[in-house]
Design a protein around this motif. Sequence first.
Motif, PDB file in Angstrom:
ATOM      1  N   THR A  65       0.844  -1.205   0.000  1.00  0.00           N
ATOM      2  CA  THR A  65       0.000   0.000   0.000  1.00  0.00           C
ATOM      3  C   THR A  65       0.881   1.258   0.000  1.00  0.00           C
ATOM      4  O   THR A  65       0.517   2.279  -0.564  1.00  0.00           O
ATOM      5  CB  THR A  65      -0.974   0.057   1.217  1.00  0.00           C
ATOM      6  OG1 THR A  65      -0.199   0.072   2.409  1.00  0.00           O
ATOM      7  CG2 THR A  65      -1.933  -1.096   1.252  1.00  0.00           C
ATOM      8  N   VAL A  66       2.073   1.138   0.622  1.00  0.00           N
ATOM      9  CA  VAL A  66       2.998   2.285   0.617  1.00  0.00           C
ATOM     10  C   VAL A  66       3.639   2.404  -0.776  1.00  0.00           C
ATOM     11  O   VAL A  66       3.869   3.499  -1.280  1.00  0.00           O
ATOM     12  CB  VAL A  66       4.087   2.078   1.705  1.00  0.00           C
ATOM     13  CG1 VAL A  66       5.157   3.150   1.627  1.00  0.00           C
ATOM     14  CG2 VAL A  66       3.457   2.071   3.088  1.00  0.00           C
ATOM     15  N   GLY A  67       3.922   1.258  -1.391  1.00  0.00           N
ATOM     16  CA  GLY A  67       4.502   1.246  -2.738  1.00  0.00           C
ATOM     17  C   GLY A  67       5.959   0.820  -2.736  1.00  0.00           C
ATOM     18  O   GLY A  67       6.788   1.410  -2.034  1.00  0.00           O
ATOM     19  N   TYR A 109      11.836   1.490  -2.047  1.00  0.00           N
ATOM     20  CA  TYR A 109      13.155   1.288  -2.663  1.00  0.00           C
ATOM     21  C   TYR A 109      13.944   2.600  -2.677  1.00  0.00           C
ATOM     22  O   TYR A 109      15.100   2.650  -2.252  1.00  0.00           O
ATOM     23  CB  TYR A 109      12.973   0.735  -4.087  1.00  0.00           C
ATOM     24  CG  TYR A 109      14.225   0.770  -4.895  1.00  0.00           C
ATOM     25  CD1 TYR A 109      15.295  -0.089  -4.587  1.00  0.00           C
ATOM     26  CD2 TYR A 109      14.380   1.675  -5.952  1.00  0.00           C
ATOM     27  CE1 TYR A 109      16.476  -0.037  -5.317  1.00  0.00           C
ATOM     28  CE2 TYR A 109      15.553   1.732  -6.678  1.00  0.00           C
ATOM     29  CZ  TYR A 109      16.596   0.877  -6.360  1.00  0.00           C
ATOM     30  OH  TYR A 109      17.770   0.929  -7.065  1.00  0.00           O
ATOM     31  N   LYS A 110      13.284   3.663  -3.144  1.00  0.00           N
ATOM     32  CA  LYS A 110      13.989   4.957  -3.258  1.00  0.00           C
ATOM     33  C   LYS A 110      14.402   5.484  -1.878  1.00  0.00           C
ATOM     34  O   LYS A 110      15.489   6.044  -1.720  1.00  0.00           O
ATOM     35  CB  LYS A 110      13.119   5.975  -3.987  1.00  0.00           C
ATOM     36  CG  LYS A 110      13.073   5.692  -5.474  1.00  0.00           C
ATOM     37  CD  LYS A 110      12.311   6.756  -6.216  1.00  0.00           C
ATOM     38  CE  LYS A 110      12.297   6.429  -7.717  1.00  0.00           C
ATOM     39  NZ  LYS A 110      11.013   6.686  -8.331  1.00  0.00           N
ATOM     40  N   GLU A 152      14.557  -4.118  -5.432  1.00  0.00           N
ATOM     41  CA  GLU A 152      14.932  -3.257  -6.562  1.00  0.00           C
ATOM     42  C   GLU A 152      14.209  -3.701  -7.836  1.00  0.00           C
ATOM     43  O   GLU A 152      13.630  -2.892  -8.557  1.00  0.00           O
ATOM     44  CB  GLU A 152      16.450  -3.315  -6.760  1.00  0.00           C
ATOM     45  CG  GLU A 152      16.906  -2.426  -7.894  1.00  0.00           C
ATOM     46  CD  GLU A 152      18.425  -2.330  -8.016  1.00  0.00           C
ATOM     47  OE1 GLU A 152      19.143  -2.879  -7.155  1.00  0.00           O
ATOM     48  OE2 GLU A 152      18.870  -1.701  -8.996  1.00  0.00           O
ATOM     49  N   GLN A 153      14.216  -5.025  -8.064  1.00  0.00           N
ATOM     50  CA  GLN A 153      13.575  -5.529  -9.290  1.00  0.00           C
ATOM     51  C   GLN A 153      12.078  -5.248  -9.307  1.00  0.00           C
ATOM     52  O   GLN A 153      11.529  -4.794 -10.299  1.00  0.00           O
ATOM     53  CB  GLN A 153      13.796  -7.027  -9.394  1.00  0.00           C
ATOM     54  CG  GLN A 153      15.155  -7.343  -9.957  1.00  0.00           C
ATOM     55  CD  GLN A 153      15.362  -8.841 -10.071  1.00  0.00           C
ATOM     56  OE1 GLN A 153      14.429  -9.619  -9.899  1.00  0.00           O
ATOM     57  NE2 GLN A 153      16.595  -9.229 -10.340  1.00  0.00           N
ATOM     58  N   ARG A 154      11.430  -5.530  -8.172  1.00  0.00           N
ATOM     59  CA  ARG A 154       9.978  -5.317  -8.107  1.00  0.00           C
ATOM     60  C   ARG A 154       9.655  -3.831  -8.290  1.00  0.00           C
ATOM     61  O   ARG A 154       8.696  -3.477  -8.964  1.00  0.00           O
ATOM     62  CB  ARG A 154       9.437  -5.804  -6.767  1.00  0.00           C
ATOM     63  CG  ARG A 154       9.562  -7.326  -6.605  1.00  0.00           C
ATOM     64  CD  ARG A 154       8.288  -7.984  -7.005  1.00  0.00           C
ATOM     65  NE  ARG A 154       8.477  -9.351  -7.392  1.00  0.00           N
ATOM     66  CZ  ARG A 154       7.560 -10.313  -7.223  1.00  0.00           C
ATOM     67  NH1 ARG A 154       6.427 -10.040  -6.628  1.00  0.00           N
ATOM     68  NH2 ARG A 154       7.767 -11.520  -7.665  1.00  0.00           N
ATOM     69  N   ALA A 155      10.482  -2.973  -7.650  1.00  0.00           N
ATOM     70  CA  ALA A 155      10.227  -1.528  -7.726  1.00  0.00           C
ATOM     71  C   ALA A 155      10.405  -1.038  -9.153  1.00  0.00           C
ATOM     72  O   ALA A 155       9.559  -0.310  -9.676  1.00  0.00           O
ATOM     73  CB  ALA A 155      11.151  -0.780  -6.778  1.00  0.00           C
ATOM     74  N   THR A 156      11.487  -1.477  -9.790  1.00  0.00           N
ATOM     75  CA  THR A 156      11.746  -0.938 -11.131  1.00  0.00           C
ATOM     76  C   THR A 156      10.764  -1.503 -12.150  1.00  0.00           C
ATOM     77  O   THR A 156      10.413  -0.842 -13.108  1.00  0.00           O
ATOM     78  CB  THR A 156      13.206  -1.202 -11.583  1.00  0.00           C
ATOM     79  OG1 THR A 156      13.532  -2.548 -11.250  1.00  0.00           O
ATOM     80  CG2 THR A 156      14.186  -0.285 -10.901  1.00  0.00           C
TER      81      THR A 156
END
Length: 723
Positions: free
Chosen positions: A672-674, A679-680, A700-704
């Motif tokens: 929910t936060v994202g 990651y950032k 990192e992979q999921r975020a990008t």
Amino acid sequence: MAKPAVTMEVGNDGVAIISIYNPPVNSISYPILAGIKEKFDEAVKRDDVKALVVFGKGGKFSGGFDINVFGKARQTGDNSVLLKPIDILVNTIGDSKKPAVAAIGGLALGGGLELAMACHARVAVPKAQLGLPELTLGIIPGLGGTQHLPRLIGLPKAIEMMLSSKSILSEEGKSLGLIDEIATSNELLNVSRLWALDIAARCKPWLHTLHRTDKIGSFSEARKVLEMARQQAKKVAPNMPQHQACLDAIEDGVIHGAYSGLLKEATVSKELVMSDTSKALVHIFFAQRATSKVPNVTDIGLKPRPVKKVAVIGGGLMGSGIATALILSNTYVVLKEINSEYLQKGIKAIEENLRGLVSRKKLAADKAEKALSMLKGVLDYVEFKDVDMVIEAVIENISLKQSIFSDIEKACPPHCILATNTSTIDLNVIGERTSSQDRIVGAHFFSPAHVMPLLEIVRTEKTSAQVILDLMTVGKIIKKVPIVVGNCTGFAVNRAFFPYGQGAHYLLHMGVDPFRIDRLICKFGLPMGPFQLQDVAGYGVAVAVRKIYGSAFPGRTFDSSLVDLLIKNGRQGKSNGKGYYVYEKGSKPQPDPSVLPIIEESRKLANVMPGGKPISVSDKEVVEMIFFPVVNESCRVLDEGIVIRASDLDVASVLGMSFPSYRGGILFWADTVGADYIYKSLKKWSELYGNFYKPSEYLEQRATRGIPLSAPKSTDSGSKSRL
Ligand SMILES: C[C@H](O)CC(=O)SCCNC(=O)CCNC(=O)[C@H](O)C(C)(C)COP(=O)(O)OP(=O)(O)OC[C@H]1O[C@@H](n2cnc3c(N)ncnc32)[C@H](O)[C@@H]1OP(=O)(O)O
């Protein structure tokens, strides 16, 4: 399996039995209620029908409204899911021209009880479970429960049942006026038929619950009760909207009458169904049920073997708690210690645990006596010859555990499960000196073991499916939620959460006030902050495990001298009344200012403040700098396949670490936060403050790629699984 259905059978006595069939719990949704309406309309028209009985097939009346519908409402944006059903309950059933009796077998919960309360009388089997647990799902009773229940049993008890979500048994229901008669399951339908006929013949009163006012009491009394409930709800559920909303609907009905209250209930329900709180709590409901589905264990036709006698080795805090949980569920326990002094201490601790439950009214005195009769203290292995399971719960010392496992392999029968309650040590290392690797399993309880609901079942590559299934079954018998996880340092829960305590300590050493940290974590929804938790758990745990994490996960842990300095200063936390807080009997723990110079000394030694100056962080950042590293480690736990599914970690975080359930568990909350924001943030902090915050590859992979952290892994990366 036959389709969900509502059927009607009219007997020669003129009673129409309307039966709900929707296994496993006869949950009700609009099509079921529409089926009930159709049958009611038909029965009312038929001359051969004098009265009706509503019945749930398969031994249960109904487990409530279909919870899946709420998820669908959020997906479609249509929040009117309860409007048509309430119309059926109030107008078709409540206002029916022929009387209807609910025949309650097994349980009537939520919408199930609301359906029963819309009828004109209720007959239940002995020990039927009755309750309105909607608030645990972030909603309020939405089929008239807020209006019916107070009118049947009075305001104080109705409010207590709704706000606590706790169910009562039919015997109590009878004494309160919720149930009119108790009948054995063989007699349930007959007795219900007679009740319905008696009402039709006016031999018994034909009561429309919504028209009753006799149990509500005076207006001023009702106001007082509601006000007290509001204050209490503010304390116990400060971050949850459904408690006050439920009281709003009840109050409206008291002031303006039941029909106005129903409208208020409907308005409030429409809003709550769409809320984030409800979304999170419904997620936890299904996630908890998913934990009992373990591929290659629960789906291969194995049957659990009975576990009647268990040996617990070690009568310390964990051993005595585990033994308490077992004897409370009628399992015979042999408690082994190394000398009679320790054994007596262990037995005393168990007696204390039971006394505590009795004094908190959670256990009847005779049940405590019965439980104690299931316990035997021993100093050798003679009694181990016929045990079905051993749970070793001694201190975290590798060679001691190894020698115990080598001893029990010889002393126990060949079918016996050999479990360890270690919270950190690799099971392969513990079982190194045995040739029974297939019987070795982790049974990781959380302290206090007789209270905390989580049981982490740790398996190695060699643990047999039968042993896992047996331990899952024992877990359920002793009322725990068992979660099966893979083997690694800290397993799933402590592994994912070691950065929680360390993150708090890191912040403290970078200059943030520990009491501010505790306050903010409580505000976020945990029952206590990390420093108070350390006081309560005692510093021994921290000392025992600090090196283990440091060597297992080099480069991403934080350690300091603080605990050593506290101990040197004569502080042991809650156990001696002095830690970060001062503990005095009868009063709340108070922050102890005299701990600050010790913290200052530790800060100097750690020397981690950037540029030698305390960092300046917002309240939001403090919370994030503690939980994002936990999310980061949870990502590694997922990536390595330590848990079967992301939602297992959500359940574990709620039940084992008291992460707020209304945030849906650690990974649900993270999504929910994202992933991108987390990651950032971690990347920024790792550049400012070091590798403790370095984002994992998985994150990192999921975020990008913009993929939620909890989305199932693609098959190509499944090879890392340890399950
Ligand atoms: C408008 C209304 O006011 C709103 C409502 O009624 S909301 C619903 C209120 N009711 C509840 O909260 C009760 C929820 N259910 C329970 O507490 C328990 O399932 C129970 C006590 C009924 C039975 O417990 P138990 O026998 O241990 O079975 P359990 O494993 O929990 O459930 C069996 C299956 O039924 C499902 N189920 C249970 N209650 C359900 C419900 N109300 N809706 C949909 N599915 C339900 C479970 O998800 C599980 O499915 P699975 O086999 O696919 O995993």
